[in-house]
Design an enzyme around this catalytic site. Structure first.
Site, PDB file in Angstrom:
ATOM      1  CD  GLU A 190       5.588   0.865 -10.559  1.00  0.00           C
ATOM      2  OE1 GLU A 190       5.327   1.283  -9.571  1.00  0.00           O
ATOM      3  OE2 GLU A 190       6.258  -0.247 -10.512  1.00  0.00           O
ATOM      4  CD  GLU A 233       7.026   0.438  -2.432  1.00  0.00           C
ATOM      5  OE1 GLU A 233       7.529   1.198  -3.320  1.00  0.00           O
ATOM      6  OE2 GLU A 233       6.864  -0.750  -2.438  1.00  0.00           O
ATOM      7  CG  HIS A 265       3.622  -5.873  -8.807  1.00  0.00           C
ATOM      8  ND1 HIS A 265       3.385  -4.735  -9.888  1.00  0.00           N
ATOM      9  CD2 HIS A 265       4.378  -4.997  -7.650  1.00  0.00           C
ATOM     10  CE1 HIS A 265       3.893  -3.848  -9.337  1.00  0.00           C
ATOM     11  NE2 HIS A 265       4.363  -3.800  -8.311  1.00  0.00           N
ATOM     12  CG  ASP A 275       2.278  -6.208 -13.095  1.00  0.00           C
ATOM     13  OD1 ASP A 275       1.500  -6.457 -13.884  1.00  0.00           O
ATOM     14  OD2 ASP A 275       2.212  -5.645 -12.090  1.00  0.00           O
TER      15      ASP A 275
END
Length: 325
Positions: free
Chosen positions: A116, A125, A280, A24
């Site tokens: 990240e 998440e 992504h 990405d």
């Protein structure tokens, strides 16, 4: 979207996941540019990479002149990072901590935390609380957080091609009428968000900021329930099929936009919008159970809510509702 903590860490052993992220370019090059642009602010400094994965951000930091980089990674991917560091000549700089950051013990504070952590619609998440934990425990006073700010953005969407491929397709299946499957297909489509690549032509309204977040000050408790009432203004006629969500994050050595202006620093923005190169993360598309015809200049107030049901399950419940009328 439902992930237990065990599933979450297990998923990051998969090389396909890391290949997807490394390939990405907008994502990875934004971090590289942000780290390298720090210049003297990173040379000779101590860096912590939270959720290091393959260690690519740790390598960027070491190559940029950091004195020490702590690569914190809870998954089994951690065992590969030392070899990668050695292959890049930074094995004496990068120290791998195979652990959740909540269990890490350090004898020193760090100057910079890079991570990240972003997921679909920014918060999927639920990794940000771990970064905030590291911020509160390990970051020096006046230290740098990368990224430091973020925005959640939304727009109303006309998605004819997606509707065709997922719903109206059943009207003619090799000459057969499969339309009885349309209603269950609609129910399935509207039950959970879809991750799709959109373009600017899909947008009926101008992008609207749902929320702006300062990662230097936000707390984990504030992340448990995020709500907003943005108003979309349509810019063209179209059929309302869905609401799309995306985000951007800002990398800067300064904590505020005012400081950036005064300091003349290079600011890097990672933008995952339909107007930018695809990443992504793509866009999160929430299809609506009822479609509506829209005209230019219409104001559409939205009630947006995102509730963290269980932090261990890393699951948010998203609620998107247009008040009647």
């Amino acid at each position: 979207f439902w992930l237990t903590t065990m599933d979450y860490f297990s998923s990051y052993v998969d090389f396909n996941v890391h290949r997807l992220m490394l390939q990405d370019k907008p994502r990875t090059l934004a971090y590289k540019q942000a780290i390298e642009s720090l210049g003297d602010k990173i040379r000779g400094k101590v860096v912590m990479d939270v959720g290091a994965g393959t260690g690519v951000l740790s390598m960027f930091a070491a190559k940029a002149g950091a004195r020490k980089v702590y690569a914190v990674e809870a998954s089994e991917m951690a065992r590969h990072i030392p070899a990668i560091a050695a292959a890049n000549g930074v094995e004496n700089v990068v120290e791998v901590l195979h652990s959740r950051v909540e269990d890490v013990k350090l004898k020193e504070k760090v100057d910079i935390i890079v991570s990240e952590w972003m997921g679909f619609y920014l918060f999927h998440e639920c990794m940000l609380p771990s970064v905030l934990f590291a911020r509160d425990r390990f970051l020096k006073e006046g230290g740098i957080l990368l990224p430091g700010r973020g925005k959640l953005v939304a727009a109303t969407v006309e998605a004819n091609e997606l509707v065709q491929s997922k719903i109206t397709y059943f009207e003619d299946v090799y000459g057969l009428d499969f339309s009885p499957l349309q209603m269950p297909a609609i129910e399935e489509l509207t039950r959970s968000p879809q991750i799709e690549v959109l373009n600017s032509d899909n947008l009926i309204s101008s992008p609207t900021v749902v929320g702006e977040y300062d990662f230097y000050t936000i707390t984990a408790e504030e992340l448990r329930h995020i709500k907003a009432e943005p108003v979309f203004v349509t810019k063209r006629p179209g059929q309302l099929h869905a609401v799309a969500l995306w985000f951007d994050v800002t990398f800067s050595p300064f904590r505020t936009e005012e400081e950036e202006v005064d300091g003349g620093s290079e600011v890097v923005v990672l933008d995952t919008s339909p107007m930018s190169a695809p990443t992504h993360w793509k866009q999160t598309v929430v299809f609506l159970p009822v479609q509506a015809e829209l005209e230019p200049g219409m104001a559409l107030p939205l009630q947006f809510s995102m509730v963290l049901v269980n932090a261990e399950d890393r699951k948010y419940t998203l609620s998107i509702e247009f008040p009647e009328g």
